[in-house]
Design a protein around this motif. Sequence first.
Motif, mmCIF file in Angstrom:
data_model
loop_
_atom_site.group_PDB
_atom_site.id
_atom_site.type_symbol
_atom_site.label_atom_id
_atom_site.label_comp_id
_atom_site.label_asym_id
_atom_site.label_seq_id
_atom_site.Cartn_x
_atom_site.Cartn_y
_atom_site.Cartn_z
ATOM 1 N N UNK A 169 92.108 -71.874 9.075
ATOM 2 C CA UNK A 169 92.494 -73.251 8.792
ATOM 3 C C UNK A 169 93.068 -73.975 9.987
ATOM 4 N N UNK A 170 93.437 -73.253 11.030
ATOM 5 C CA UNK A 170 94.006 -73.887 12.205
ATOM 6 C C UNK A 170 94.307 -72.839 13.231
ATOM 7 N N UNK A 171 94.892 -73.224 14.373
ATOM 8 C CA UNK A 171 95.221 -72.256 15.409
ATOM 9 C C UNK A 171 96.149 -71.179 14.862
ATOM 10 N N UNK A 172 95.925 -69.949 15.256
ATOM 11 C CA UNK A 172 96.774 -68.855 14.789
ATOM 12 C C UNK A 172 98.225 -69.119 15.153
ATOM 13 N N UNK A 173 99.084 -68.982 14.181
ATOM 14 C CA UNK A 173 100.501 -69.227 14.437
ATOM 15 C C UNK A 173 101.233 -67.973 14.875
ATOM 16 N N UNK A 174 100.626 -66.818 14.648
ATOM 17 C CA UNK A 174 101.333 -65.587 14.980
ATOM 18 C C UNK A 174 100.371 -64.535 15.510
ATOM 19 N N UNK A 175 99.558 -64.892 16.488
ATOM 20 C CA UNK A 175 98.627 -63.945 17.084
ATOM 21 C C UNK A 175 99.403 -62.934 17.912
ATOM 22 N N UNK B 49 106.666 -68.710 16.379
ATOM 23 C CA UNK B 49 106.081 -69.897 15.762
ATOM 24 C C UNK B 49 106.063 -71.122 16.672
ATOM 25 N N UNK B 50 104.920 -71.774 16.644
ATOM 26 C CA UNK B 50 104.851 -73.091 17.248
ATOM 27 C C UNK B 50 105.167 -74.121 16.177
ATOM 28 N N UNK B 51 105.553 -75.298 16.579
ATOM 29 C CA UNK B 51 105.863 -76.326 15.598
ATOM 30 C C UNK B 51 104.579 -76.808 14.945
ATOM 31 N N UNK B 52 104.724 -77.444 13.815
ATOM 32 C CA UNK B 52 103.557 -77.988 13.125
ATOM 33 C C UNK B 52 102.835 -78.992 14.017
ATOM 34 N N UNK B 53 103.583 -79.808 14.759
ATOM 35 C CA UNK B 53 102.969 -80.799 15.646
ATOM 36 C C UNK B 53 102.159 -80.118 16.743
ATOM 37 N N UNK B 54 102.689 -79.008 17.285
ATOM 38 C CA UNK B 54 101.957 -78.280 18.322
ATOM 39 C C UNK B 54 100.667 -77.673 17.775
ATOM 40 N N UNK B 55 100.751 -77.105 16.586
ATOM 41 C CA UNK B 55 99.553 -76.520 15.980
ATOM 42 C C UNK B 55 98.514 -77.587 15.696
ATOM 43 N N UNK C 241 96.863 -78.732 18.980
ATOM 44 C CA UNK C 241 95.915 -77.744 19.475
ATOM 45 C C UNK C 241 94.627 -77.764 18.654
ATOM 46 N N UNK C 242 94.761 -77.867 17.348
ATOM 47 C CA UNK C 242 93.585 -77.898 16.490
ATOM 48 C C UNK C 242 92.758 -79.151 16.742
ATOM 49 N N UNK C 243 93.422 -80.300 16.869
ATOM 50 C CA UNK C 243 92.699 -81.540 17.118
ATOM 51 C C UNK C 243 91.940 -81.472 18.440
ATOM 52 N N UNK C 244 92.581 -80.914 19.465
ATOM 53 C CA UNK C 244 91.919 -80.787 20.767
ATOM 54 C C UNK C 244 90.678 -79.904 20.653
ATOM 55 N N UNK D 272 92.049 -83.541 9.215
ATOM 56 C CA UNK D 272 92.778 -84.146 10.323
ATOM 57 C C UNK D 272 92.311 -85.564 10.654
ATOM 58 N N UNK D 273 91.014 -85.819 10.541
ATOM 59 C CA UNK D 273 90.494 -87.113 10.996
ATOM 60 C C UNK D 273 90.084 -88.040 9.856
ATOM 61 N N UNK D 274 89.819 -87.497 8.706
ATOM 62 C CA UNK D 274 89.524 -88.336 7.556
ATOM 63 C C UNK D 274 88.082 -88.758 7.428
#
Length: 216
Positions: free
Chosen positions: A5-11, A17-23, A26-29, A66-68
């Motif tokens: 569902x998104x970048x791994x938060x705990x690889x 943990x990264x913040x939700x904004x950081x995740x 990264x996913x949007x990029x 993310x983009x709608x």
Amino acid sequence: MPTHDGPDAASPGTPSRRTQAERRAQAEAALIAAAARLIARHGSAGVTLARVGEEAGFSRGLASHYFGSKAALLARLQEEALAEAMAAAAPERSGAGAVDELCGFVRGCLEGVRKPTDLGRAFVVLGAEALAGASELTAAVAELDARTRAWVADVVRHGVAGGEVRAALDPGAFALAMVGLVKGLVVQGATDPDAFDVTVAAAEAERWIRLALVAA
């Protein structure tokens, strides 16, 4: 390819943990990069948000989340492509006067012809599709063109105010001509990479800019 569902938060081996904004960033990029690859190869018509999610290695629904809409993703991609061109000119723009700033921007854009990125290729493809009247693209391309012209005109006005640029120059008219010059060269280079020598074209564009801005 496995999806998530998104970048791994705990690889393994990564910081906690990264913040939700950081995740999200990264996913949007990653999604924008995936869209650029697909559009550069195939055009935008067959590209769906689900396909973009798969190309990025995420779930099929993440791009939509993310983009709608596809139109919103394409508009964001074009924003990123313009930012890439601006960043390419950053060394010349940093603390430079109006003339050097504009010449640096043009050199940065033309460097993208010499060393094209997926983002740059996608930007050209989207621009060409917009000319064909693709409803998802035309308004976004027109808006970016308008913003670029406004940026150029603002740089010229600052140059006039500082005495660097001749006072009689019409900032709006110059911006229209300069954006047309850059877009024309970029499209020609994308259509036929051997159409012209980038170094020669950049030098000639710079010569024209300097003559237009400072010649009596």
